[in-house]
Write a protein that holds these residues in place. Structure first.
Motif, short mmCIF file in Angstrom:
data_model
loop_
_atom_site.label_atom_id
_atom_site.label_comp_id
_atom_site.label_asym_id
_atom_site.label_seq_id
_atom_site.Cartn_x
_atom_site.Cartn_y
_atom_site.Cartn_z
N ASP A 1 -13.11 -3.99 -5.60
CA ASP A 1 -13.91 -4.23 -4.40
C ASP A 1 -14.15 -2.97 -3.58
OD1 ASP A 1 -14.14 -6.81 -5.12
OD2 ASP A 1 -12.93 -7.66 -3.50
N GLY A 2 -13.62 -1.84 -4.00
CA GLY A 2 -13.94 -0.59 -3.33
C GLY A 2 -12.80 -0.02 -2.52
N PRO A 3 -12.93 1.25 -2.09
CA PRO A 3 -11.83 1.93 -1.39
C PRO A 3 -11.49 1.34 -0.03
CG PRO A 3 -13.85 3.24 -1.34
CD PRO A 3 -14.10 2.12 -2.28
N ASP A 4 -12.43 0.63 0.59
CA ASP A 4 -12.17 0.06 1.91
C ASP A 4 -11.49 -1.30 1.84
OD1 ASP A 4 -13.34 2.25 3.12
OD2 ASP A 4 -15.34 1.33 3.20
N ASP A 5 -11.35 -1.86 0.65
CA ASP A 5 -10.67 -3.14 0.52
C ASP A 5 -9.21 -2.98 0.95
OD1 ASP A 5 -10.86 -5.99 -0.90
OD2 ASP A 5 -8.92 -5.08 -1.41
N PHE A 6 -8.67 -4.00 1.66
CA PHE A 6 -7.33 -3.87 2.22
C PHE A 6 -6.28 -3.63 1.15
CE2 PHE A 6 -7.13 -8.27 0.92
CZ PHE A 6 -5.79 -8.54 0.70
N ASN B 1 -6.62 -1.80 -1.52
CA ASN B 1 -6.63 -0.38 -1.85
C ASN B 1 -6.13 0.46 -0.67
OD1 ASN B 1 -7.65 -0.73 -4.48
ND2 ASN B 1 -9.75 -0.88 -3.69
N VAL B 2 -6.49 0.06 0.54
CA VAL B 2 -6.06 0.81 1.73
C VAL B 2 -4.54 0.78 1.86
CG1 VAL B 2 -6.12 0.87 4.24
CG2 VAL B 2 -8.24 0.44 2.95
N ARG B 3 -3.95 -0.41 1.65
CA ARG B 3 -2.50 -0.54 1.78
C ARG B 3 -1.75 -0.26 0.48
NH1 ARG B 3 -1.27 -6.25 4.44
NH2 ARG B 3 0.84 -5.44 4.07
#
Length: 261
Positions: A125-130, A132-134
């Motif tokens: 879902d991309g780098p901003d998906d939670f 990936n962020v966490r």
């Protein structure tokens, strides 16, 4: 737990002095209004706790303000002000007192119980998906799959969730937390304890009676919410409280020259 506010409470009248109410050449009504504002401004109070405090405040400061008031009338007034349960088998006042018993209530967030196991591959879902962020798995965890962490300063609980695919990681985290949890203090209460903050009485006996538990003991931090420490918050300064008496398991209000049955 909400910050303990520095509240100025209605004081106990001096010996021989009577509370005065509107219609009798006094300002007792204004005093109750001040009391009500303090109760509504207390961030620690639940709606039920506010109703309980206001019922006793009304009974002692307005409905039965004379020094020679009958203590049974005060109790009856507060009880009738709150009414009965839906079944009619128990007075809501009794339930509210039991609910005010000091204790710690943990919060299990049902809506945010996502698996905290480390993510091995980026989520599509991309780098901003939670996830990936966490850097976590992020799958919905089952209700029983968690590791409990007790905070060293307060003893409060923090939940770490894991999904069925990461039960091995859950087992490792539980083992890692076992020794620190054993060193953690008893949880600081975050619920109840408001009656002792507003009124003087034998609250130990009263809570035991309403909880139907003769062996119930208050937290080590004290029975009043004013005494409970909160990190980064100064303790509530001592203040005057209305004085009540509890006799034979029934809460009574003391008249200026002693309680009368």
């Amino acid at each position: 737990m909400g910050a303990a506010l520095h509240l100025a409470h209605a004081g106990q009248p001096a010996p021989g002095e009577r509370h005065r109410t509107k219609g009798k050449g006094g300002s007792g009504g204004e005093t109750f209004a001040d009391f009500a504002r303090q109760v509504y401004g207390d961030q620690r109070a639940t709606p039920l706790a506010r109703e309980l405090l206001l019922a006793f405040g009304y009974a002692t400061m307005v409905a039965h303000s004379e020094a020679e008031r009958d203590v049974h009338d005060v109790w009856s007034t507060a009880r009738k002000a709150m009414g009965a349960t839906r079944t009619g088998r128990r007075w809501r006042l009794d339930e509210a007192i039991a609910d005010d018993a000091p204790r710690y209530v943990s919060s299990k967030d049902r809506e945010h119980r996502v698996c905290e196991a480390p993510r091995l591959r980026p989520h599509p879902d991309g780098p901003d998906d939670f996830r990936n962020v966490r850097g976590i798995c992020g799958s919905l965890a089952d209700w029983e799959h968690y590791a409990l962490e007790k905070q060293l300063g307060t003893g409060w609980y923090k939940y770490h969730w894991f999904c069925k695919r990461h039960l091995d990681h859950l087992a490792r985290v539980r083992e890692q937390l076992r020794e620190p949890n054993e060193r953690a203090p008893q949880p600081v209460p975050n619920r109840g304890g408001l009656l002792p903050a507003y009124f003087e009485s034998d609250w130990l006996g009263t809570y035991r009676h309403r909880l139907d538990s003769p062996t119930w003991e208050p937290p080590v931090y004290g029975i009043s919410a004013d005494d409970w420490p909160t990190p980064g918050v100064e303790p509530v300064a001592p203040r005057a409280r209305l004085r009540l008496a509890a006799l034979d398991g029934t809460l009574l209000v003391e008249a200026d020259r002693g309680a009368r049955r």
